[in-house]
Design an enzyme around this catalytic site. Structure first.
Site, PDB file in Angstrom:
ATOM      1  CE  LYS A   1      16.533  -3.221  18.096  1.00 15.17           C
ATOM      2  NZ  LYS A   1      15.773  -3.061  16.862  1.00 15.17           N
TER       3      LYS A   1
ATOM      4  CD1 TRP B   1      21.928  -4.583  14.033  1.00 18.28           C
ATOM      5  CD2 TRP B   1      22.231  -2.385  13.796  1.00 18.28           C
ATOM      6  NE1 TRP B   1      20.776  -4.048  13.507  1.00 18.28           N
ATOM      7  CE2 TRP B   1      20.939  -2.703  13.349  1.00 18.28           C
ATOM      8  CE3 TRP B   1      22.654  -1.051  13.724  1.00 18.28           C
ATOM      9  CZ2 TRP B   1      20.048  -1.749  12.846  1.00 18.28           C
ATOM     10  CZ3 TRP B   1      21.773  -0.097  13.231  1.00 18.28           C
ATOM     11  CH2 TRP B   1      20.491  -0.450  12.796  1.00 18.28           C
TER      12      TRP B   1
ATOM     13  CG  ASP C   1      24.320  -2.892  20.205  1.00 15.18           C
ATOM     14  OD1 ASP C   1      23.295  -2.948  20.913  1.00 15.18           O
ATOM     15  OD2 ASP C   1      24.304  -2.515  19.014  1.00 15.18           O
TER      16      ASP C   1
HETATM   17  C1  LIG Z   1      21.755  -4.513  17.685  1.00 13.72           C
HETATM   18  C2  LIG Z   1      21.355  -3.128  17.289  1.00 13.72           C
HETATM   19  N1  LIG Z   1      22.211  -2.117  17.517  1.00 13.72           N
HETATM   20  C3  LIG Z   1      21.893  -0.859  17.185  1.00 13.72           C
HETATM   21  C4  LIG Z   1      20.695  -0.550  16.589  1.00 13.72           C
HETATM   22  C5  LIG Z   1      20.380   0.868  16.244  1.00 13.72           C
HETATM   23  O1  LIG Z   1      19.428   1.323  17.114  1.00 13.72           O
HETATM   24  P1  LIG Z   1      18.718   2.758  16.957  1.00 13.72           P
HETATM   25  O2  LIG Z   1      17.813   2.650  15.795  1.00 13.72           O
HETATM   26  O3  LIG Z   1      18.018   2.910  18.265  1.00 13.72           O
HETATM   27  O4  LIG Z   1      19.795   3.762  16.777  1.00 13.72           O
HETATM   28  C6  LIG Z   1      19.770  -1.562  16.340  1.00 13.72           C
HETATM   29  C7  LIG Z   1      18.473  -1.251  15.714  1.00 13.72           C
HETATM   30  O5  LIG Z   1      17.738  -2.056  15.250  1.00 13.72           O
HETATM   31  C8  LIG Z   1      20.119  -2.883  16.699  1.00 13.72           C
HETATM   32  O6  LIG Z   1      19.274  -3.892  16.455  1.00 13.72           O
END
Ligand SMILES: Cc1ncc(COP(=O)(O)O)c(C=O)c1O
Length: 391
Positions: free
Chosen positions: A225, A115, A201
């Site tokens: 989550k 991520w 994040d």
């Molecule tokens: C740590 C993290 N950041 C970003 C995201 C991306 O999230 P989204 O699917 O809501 O764009 C995720 C998705 O699993 C994630 O686990």
């Protein structure tokens, strides 16, 4: 069908009392005679829901008064762009006021998994859209380069190459507190110069333990989550980083934090049902005793799972002990065939969504706040039984 043991990484399990309350109020929320989904976002009852949600989040996270809480859309992925645009804008504003227009701006990324890697790539993609200052994306930490081409470690800060803010214009330092795919979690807050906003994040460990918000410029995460259903992303941003939409890179209004803050997240129609569900989840979290209490439960749940893995000959963690996630416990078995058999047996025992992310394979047990400790115990019982039958 009986209640499923849901180890999914997201959208993930929602606390049962939250679902039951939502069910109870589904047709008639707060005596309105309407579903929350049928209420205008500008109505009094919805306004009360939004305010209460912000207050509960502020209380739980002890968010200082110089921060704004924004309810954004487009998932955490959209925030990869928003963070870049808004913080580059804030830096451009600062440089302009100091009469130093045109100087290079640097954005630092700590890349510890999938991520943060995606976030850095998105920033890189957007660099050419910035007018007025050249922008450079710098991977101040690139774990793969230091760890034999693999994620699964967080080297000490002394090995990172953070850009010196005395020599460069650093707009921010970015990291992902918990890497959902690779099961890697920071056990500390990176030390950065007070002049540099730190961004994190927390999509997959939001509200899983106490966090000192005052150390950050931005803390953000998607809800799906640990906080409710998909559809809303919460951004907690320090107010001095909010700059006018006409300053900095041209950006869509929906990516602009100040527009969201000035309009109390209602520049357009917000995802009302998702916000309502987040509100119910926060109430549940308060009933659990808050972040310290849930953090202790989360520590206990993850520690017992890692203990089984470490004491086994069949299971192996690909993550170094000092950075193992207490939310997404990833592990491998000795062969892919055994992993398949393990997952099949788990399904037969009503344990679902344990398959590792498609990019890494293996097994991943996501054990978010909502997953009861008994479900971890049931998984452990199965793991021990499976190992016994395969030794
Ligand atoms: C740590 C993290 N950041 C970003 C995201 C991306 O999230 P989204 O699917 O809501 O764009 C995720 C998705 O699993 C994630 O686990």
């Amino acid at each position: 069908m009986s209640y499923a043991l849901n180890f999914g990484a997201g959208p993930a399990k929602i606390p049962q009392p939250v679902l039951l309350k939502a069910q109870k109020e589904f047709l008639n929320v707060h005596g309105t005679g309407m579903s929350v989904m049928e209420l205008s976002h500008r109505s009094k009852p919805f306004g009360a829901i939004l305010e209460k949600t912000k207050k509960d989040l502020t209380d739980l996270m002890e968010i200082p008064s110089n921060y704004s809480i924004l309810f954004m859309q487009g998932g955490a992925t959209t925030e990869f762009a928003s963070v870049f645009y808004n913080l580059v804008a804030a830096k451009q504003d600062e440089l302009k006021k100091a009469g130093r227009e045109g100087e290079e701006i640097v954005v630092d990324y700590l890349v510890t998994g999938a991520w943060s890697s995606k976030a850095a790539q998105e920033a890189e993609r957007l660099v050419p859209t910035v007018i007025g200052n050249p922008v450079r994306v710098h991977r101040a930490l690139n774990v793969k380069a230091l760890n034999g081409g693999k994620f699964g470690a967080i080297p000490p800060q002394s090995e990172w190459q953070l850009t010196d803010p005395k020599k460069h214009n650093v707009a921010y330092v970015y990291y992902c507190d918990n890497e959902t795919v690779h099961g890697v979690e920071f056990q500390f807050i990176p030390e950065v110069d007070a002049s540099v906003p730190l961004v994190t994040d927390v999509s997959s460990n939001f509200l899983s333990r106490p966090i000192d918000v005052s150390k950050f410029g931005i803390v953000y995460g998607g809800a799906q989550k640990n906080l409710g259903p998909a559809g809303v992303t919460i951004v907690i941003v320090r107010n001095d980083l909010l700059v006018d939409i006409n300053i900095g890179p041209i950006r869509p209004l929906m990516l602009d934090f100040k527009t969201a803050a000035d309009n109390d997240s209602m520049y357009n129609t917000p995802p009302t049902f998702a916000i309502y569900m987040v509100g119910l989840t926060l109430e549940w979290l308060k009933d659990q005793g808050g972040l310290k209490a849930i953090g202790n439960v989360n520590d206990r749940k993850s520690e017992k799972l890692y203990k089984v893995i470490d004491e086994s000959k069949l299971y192996k963690s690909p993550v170094q002990p000092n950075c193992r996630s207490h939310m997404n416990v990833v592990f491998n078995l000795t062969t892919e065939e055994l992993e398949k058999e393990f997952l099949k047996g788990a399904e037969e025992r009503n344990m679902h969504q344990l398959k590792g992310h498609r990019s890494v394979g293996g097994v991943r047990a996501s054990i978010y706040n909502a997953l009861p400790e008994e479900d971890v115990d049931a998984l452990i019982e199965y793991m021990l039984e499976f190992e016994k039958n395969h030794s």
